[in-house]
Motif scaffolding. Structure first.
Motif, PDB file in Angstrom:
ATOM      1  N   LYS A  68       0.838  -1.193   0.000  1.00  0.00           N
ATOM      2  CA  LYS A  68       0.000   0.000   0.000  1.00  0.00           C
ATOM      3  C   LYS A  68       0.877   1.248   0.000  1.00  0.00           C
ATOM      4  N   LEU A  69       0.806   1.995  -1.096  1.00  0.00           N
ATOM      5  CA  LEU A  69       1.538   3.243  -1.235  1.00  0.00           C
ATOM      6  C   LEU A  69       0.577   4.412  -1.043  1.00  0.00           C
ATOM      7  N   GLY A  70       0.958   5.353  -0.208  1.00  0.00           N
ATOM      8  CA  GLY A  70       0.204   6.590  -0.087  1.00  0.00           C
ATOM      9  C   GLY A  70       0.880   7.686  -0.876  1.00  0.00           C
ATOM     10  N   GLY A  71       0.120   8.681  -1.265  1.00  0.00           N
ATOM     11  CA  GLY A  71       0.674   9.834  -1.970  1.00  0.00           C
ATOM     12  C   GLY A  71       0.110  11.106  -1.374  1.00  0.00           C
ATOM     13  N   ILE A  72       0.935  12.139  -1.246  1.00  0.00           N
ATOM     14  CA  ILE A  72       0.465  13.422  -0.714  1.00  0.00           C
ATOM     15  C   ILE A  72       1.030  14.550  -1.563  1.00  0.00           C
ATOM     16  N   GLY A  73       0.153  15.460  -1.974  1.00  0.00           N
ATOM     17  CA  GLY A  73       0.570  16.623  -2.740  1.00  0.00           C
ATOM     18  C   GLY A  73      -0.603  17.551  -2.936  1.00  0.00           C
ATOM     19  N   PRO A  74      -0.362  18.768  -3.429  1.00  0.00           N
ATOM     20  CA  PRO A  74      -1.455  19.715  -3.672  1.00  0.00           C
ATOM     21  C   PRO A  74      -2.238  19.338  -4.935  1.00  0.00           C
ATOM     22  N   LEU A  75      -3.409  18.774  -4.745  1.00  0.00           N
ATOM     23  CA  LEU A  75      -4.268  18.413  -5.874  1.00  0.00           C
ATOM     24  C   LEU A  75      -5.256  19.523  -6.202  1.00  0.00           C
ATOM     25  N   THR A  76      -5.357  20.491  -5.297  1.00  0.00           N
ATOM     26  CA  THR A  76      -6.148  21.697  -5.524  1.00  0.00           C
ATOM     27  C   THR A  76      -5.323  22.885  -5.022  1.00  0.00           C
ATOM     28  N   GLY A  77      -5.759  24.089  -5.359  1.00  0.00           N
ATOM     29  CA  GLY A  77      -5.047  25.274  -4.909  1.00  0.00           C
ATOM     30  C   GLY A  77      -4.009  25.745  -5.910  1.00  0.00           C
ATOM     31  N   GLU A  78      -3.234  26.757  -5.518  1.00  0.00           N
ATOM     32  CA  GLU A  78      -2.336  27.420  -6.454  1.00  0.00           C
ATOM     33  C   GLU A  78      -1.170  26.550  -6.907  1.00  0.00           C
ATOM     34  N   ASN A  79      -0.839  25.502  -6.154  1.00  0.00           N
ATOM     35  CA  ASN A  79       0.260  24.617  -6.531  1.00  0.00           C
ATOM     36  C   ASN A  79      -0.224  23.281  -7.090  1.00  0.00           C
ATOM     37  N   ALA A  80      -1.488  23.232  -7.495  1.00  0.00           N
ATOM     38  CA  ALA A  80      -2.065  21.966  -7.939  1.00  0.00           C
ATOM     39  C   ALA A  80      -1.371  21.394  -9.170  1.00  0.00           C
ATOM     40  N   ILE A  81      -0.792  22.249 -10.011  1.00  0.00           N
ATOM     41  CA  ILE A  81      -0.133  21.743 -11.210  1.00  0.00           C
ATOM     42  C   ILE A  81       1.016  20.801 -10.852  1.00  0.00           C
ATOM     43  N   TYR A  82       1.648  21.048  -9.705  1.00  0.00           N
ATOM     44  CA  TYR A  82       2.749  20.183  -9.274  1.00  0.00           C
ATOM     45  C   TYR A  82       2.218  18.877  -8.687  1.00  0.00           C
ATOM     46  N   GLY A 256      22.405  47.037 -16.475  1.00  0.00           N
ATOM     47  CA  GLY A 256      22.968  46.465 -17.689  1.00  0.00           C
ATOM     48  C   GLY A 256      22.845  44.961 -17.793  1.00  0.00           C
ATOM     49  N   ALA A 257      21.976  44.363 -16.993  1.00  0.00           N
ATOM     50  CA  ALA A 257      21.832  42.907 -17.011  1.00  0.00           C
ATOM     51  C   ALA A 257      21.258  42.433 -18.340  1.00  0.00           C
ATOM     52  N   ASP A 258      21.934  41.461 -18.971  1.00  0.00           N
ATOM     53  CA  ASP A 258      21.399  40.848 -20.177  1.00  0.00           C
ATOM     54  C   ASP A 258      21.020  39.390 -19.939  1.00  0.00           C
ATOM     55  N   LEU A 259      21.102  38.925 -18.680  1.00  0.00           N
ATOM     56  CA  LEU A 259      20.606  37.612 -18.277  1.00  0.00           C
ATOM     57  C   LEU A 259      20.054  37.743 -16.867  1.00  0.00           C
ATOM     58  N   ILE A 260      18.824  37.282 -16.671  1.00  0.00           N
ATOM     59  CA  ILE A 260      18.219  37.309 -15.339  1.00  0.00           C
ATOM     60  C   ILE A 260      17.985  35.880 -14.884  1.00  0.00           C
ATOM     61  N   PHE A 261      18.597  35.521 -13.770  1.00  0.00           N
ATOM     62  CA  PHE A 261      18.412  34.200 -13.174  1.00  0.00           C
ATOM     63  C   PHE A 261      17.165  34.227 -12.299  1.00  0.00           C
ATOM     64  N   LEU A 262      16.260  33.262 -12.538  1.00  0.00           N
ATOM     65  CA  LEU A 262      14.980  33.213 -11.836  1.00  0.00           C
ATOM     66  C   LEU A 262      14.849  31.892 -11.069  1.00  0.00           C
ATOM     67  N   PRO A 263      15.304  31.825  -9.830  1.00  0.00           N
ATOM     68  CA  PRO A 263      15.113  30.618  -9.029  1.00  0.00           C
ATOM     69  C   PRO A 263      13.740  30.631  -8.359  1.00  0.00           C
ATOM     70  N   ILE A 264      12.688  30.585  -9.188  1.00  0.00           N
ATOM     71  CA  ILE A 264      11.317  30.781  -8.713  1.00  0.00           C
ATOM     72  C   ILE A 264      10.386  29.815  -9.442  1.00  0.00           C
ATOM     73  N   TYR A 265       9.130  29.822  -9.033  1.00  0.00           N
ATOM     74  CA  TYR A 265       8.116  29.009  -9.697  1.00  0.00           C
ATOM     75  C   TYR A 265       7.542  29.739 -10.910  1.00  0.00           C
ATOM     76  N   TYR A 266       6.804  28.967 -11.707  1.00  0.00           N
ATOM     77  CA  TYR A 266       6.370  29.485 -13.000  1.00  0.00           C
ATOM     78  C   TYR A 266       5.327  30.589 -12.908  1.00  0.00           C
ATOM     79  N   GLN A 267       4.514  30.622 -11.818  1.00  0.00           N
ATOM     80  CA  GLN A 267       3.471  31.656 -11.741  1.00  0.00           C
ATOM     81  C   GLN A 267       4.065  33.065 -11.718  1.00  0.00           C
ATOM     82  N   PRO A 268       4.961  33.389 -10.774  1.00  0.00           N
ATOM     83  CA  PRO A 268       5.558  34.727 -10.826  1.00  0.00           C
ATOM     84  C   PRO A 268       6.441  34.929 -12.045  1.00  0.00           C
ATOM     85  N   ALA A 269       7.050  33.843 -12.532  1.00  0.00           N
ATOM     86  CA  ALA A 269       7.885  33.969 -13.734  1.00  0.00           C
ATOM     87  C   ALA A 269       7.049  34.429 -14.924  1.00  0.00           C
TER      88      ALA A 269
END
Length: 416
Positions: A68-82, A256-269
């Protein structure tokens, strides 16, 4: 710009990951069983990930019974895509294993935690009451830190598909990760940019009230500046201020930045990409695995992501047989292209399945008995999956595998 080959970078990245993993392991505790063979699409003789490859040494006993394997994650809400993607990927792996007709059967029960630690703990306790023996989860870092502490106390083996903070596994011998850790993402991103885009003027925009974003930013800066490189500007935001990035973008542009590093999730990106275009600012944007999923975000104009680079362990447009088979099944079942989190969930189940076989577990064993058996064998197994070939784990729960850097072109990922 003078660029080195990606292959050289990946080799160096893999060596770095292996060193990081081995430094945290007991000497002599790690090893690698023969990795699995990826299935060949359309052949009955092919084997899914997690099955021993032809000519490899099978386990002495193998597993048997129903687990028996259980699983837990956001199936609803703002992080449901994950969460939905991870649980869907896990379900495909469960269905494949059950269809083999072997001695092992898996029952899978995914639960919704809406990305909230307290809700996740309630879901965990409910699963435990229902007889859960192994946990696939949780998907996001905050809930994973809370649940992993309780799972350690209860002696329940857990493998998170995508919770990447080192706090998830720290001091918990029963907790393992499929995803890269936050430090490894920051280090590998810094190495890639320094080696392949050496003339770039780099700025960073990160969320300073999020452990995931802050952790990747910290190791990126340490690694990048340690190579003699400069970060010309840093902009921060919080959960409550992620709707307007005009100040951060203007500051990066003025620096003068010509590259922006984004260590963030896709919504704010997605907001950053739209606002940068509105102000006629077109740097190269470089993201990490949290940005995977931006192309399937509802209402997002995918043309805004043209040219975006990101580090990910999975490319749904890959041409290998395992990827093509998985993508076809996922699209047929769920009606959309799988993201990295779906692949993480799939690989988590196969890693657990491989470990159950290596330990010779039986379905009548208690969760605590299975936990001790899997903890002992995890540093000895190797798995060929969707997110890595020859994946191995150190005794501290960290995975070793090479990342892939892709560029978004024409609404798909193109490997660099």
């Amino acid at each position: 710009m003078k660029k080195k080959s990606l292959a050289a970078m990946l080799m160096a990245g893999a060596m770095c990951l292996s060193l990081l993993a081995s430094c945290a392991s007991d000497p002599g505790s790690t090893g690698s069983a023969a990795p699995s063979q990826a299935p060949s699409q359309g052949t009955q003789e092919s084997q899914p990930a997690g099955e021993p490859s032809q000519g490899s040494e099978p386990s002495a006993t193998g597993a048997s019974g129903t687990f028996k394997l259980g699983g837990i994650g956001p199936l609803t809400g703002e992080n449901a895509i994950y969460g939905k993607a991870a649980m869907n990927g896990a379900q495909i792996a469960v269905d494949e294993i059950n269809a083999m007709g072997g001695d092992v059967k898996l029952e899978f029960d995914p639960q919704d935690d809406v990305g909230d630690p307290e809700t996740a703990l309630n879901a965990y306790n409910n699963l435990l009451d229902d007889g859960m023996q192994v946990l696939v989860g949780t998907v996001t870092t905050g809930p994973a830190i809370t649940v992993s502490a309780q799972a350690r106390q209860d002696r329940v083996f857990a493998m998170t598909p995508s919770a990447s903070s080192t706090d998830v596994t720290a001091g918990k011998d029963n907790m393992f990760q499929v995803c890269f850790t936050d430090p490894n993402q920051g280090i590998t991103s810094a190495d890639y940019i320094a080696e392949n885009l050496p003339d770039a003027k780099v700025a960073i925009i990160y969320r300073n009230d999020d452990a995931y974003s802050q952790g990747i930013r910290d190791t990126f800066v340490a690694e990048y500046t340690g190579k003699g490189k400069e970060v010309v500007n840093e902009g921060t935001f919080t959960k409550d201020t992620q709707t307007d990035f005009s100040v951060q973008l203007t500051a990066a542009k003025n620096a003068g930045a010509d590259l922006i590093f984004l260590p963030i999730y896709y919504q704010p990106a997605s907001v950053i990409l739209a606002q940068a275009k509105a102000m006629n600012y077109a740097p190269t944007f470089f993201g990490v695995d949290g940005m995977d999923g931006i192309l399937t975000m509802e209402g997002f104009d995918t043309s805004l992501a043209e040219g975006v680079m990101l580090m990910t362990p999975f490319n749904a447009w890959g041409t290998d047989e395992l990827t093509k088979s998985f993508v076809t099944k996922y699209e047929d079942t769920y009606g959309e292209t799988p993201n990295q989190f779906a692949a993480d969930g799939y690989d988590a189940v196969y890693a657990i399945y491989t470990a159950l076989n290596a330990a010779g577990c039986t379905g009548d064993m208690s969760a605590a008995e299975i936990c001790e058996a899997l903890v002992a064998v995890m540093p000895t197994i190797g798995v060929d999956g969707l997110t890595g070939t020859g994946m191995t784990w150190s005794s501290n729960g960290e995975v070793a595998k090479a990342p892939v850097v892709v560029t978004i072109q024409g609404g798909i990922y193109v490997t660099q």
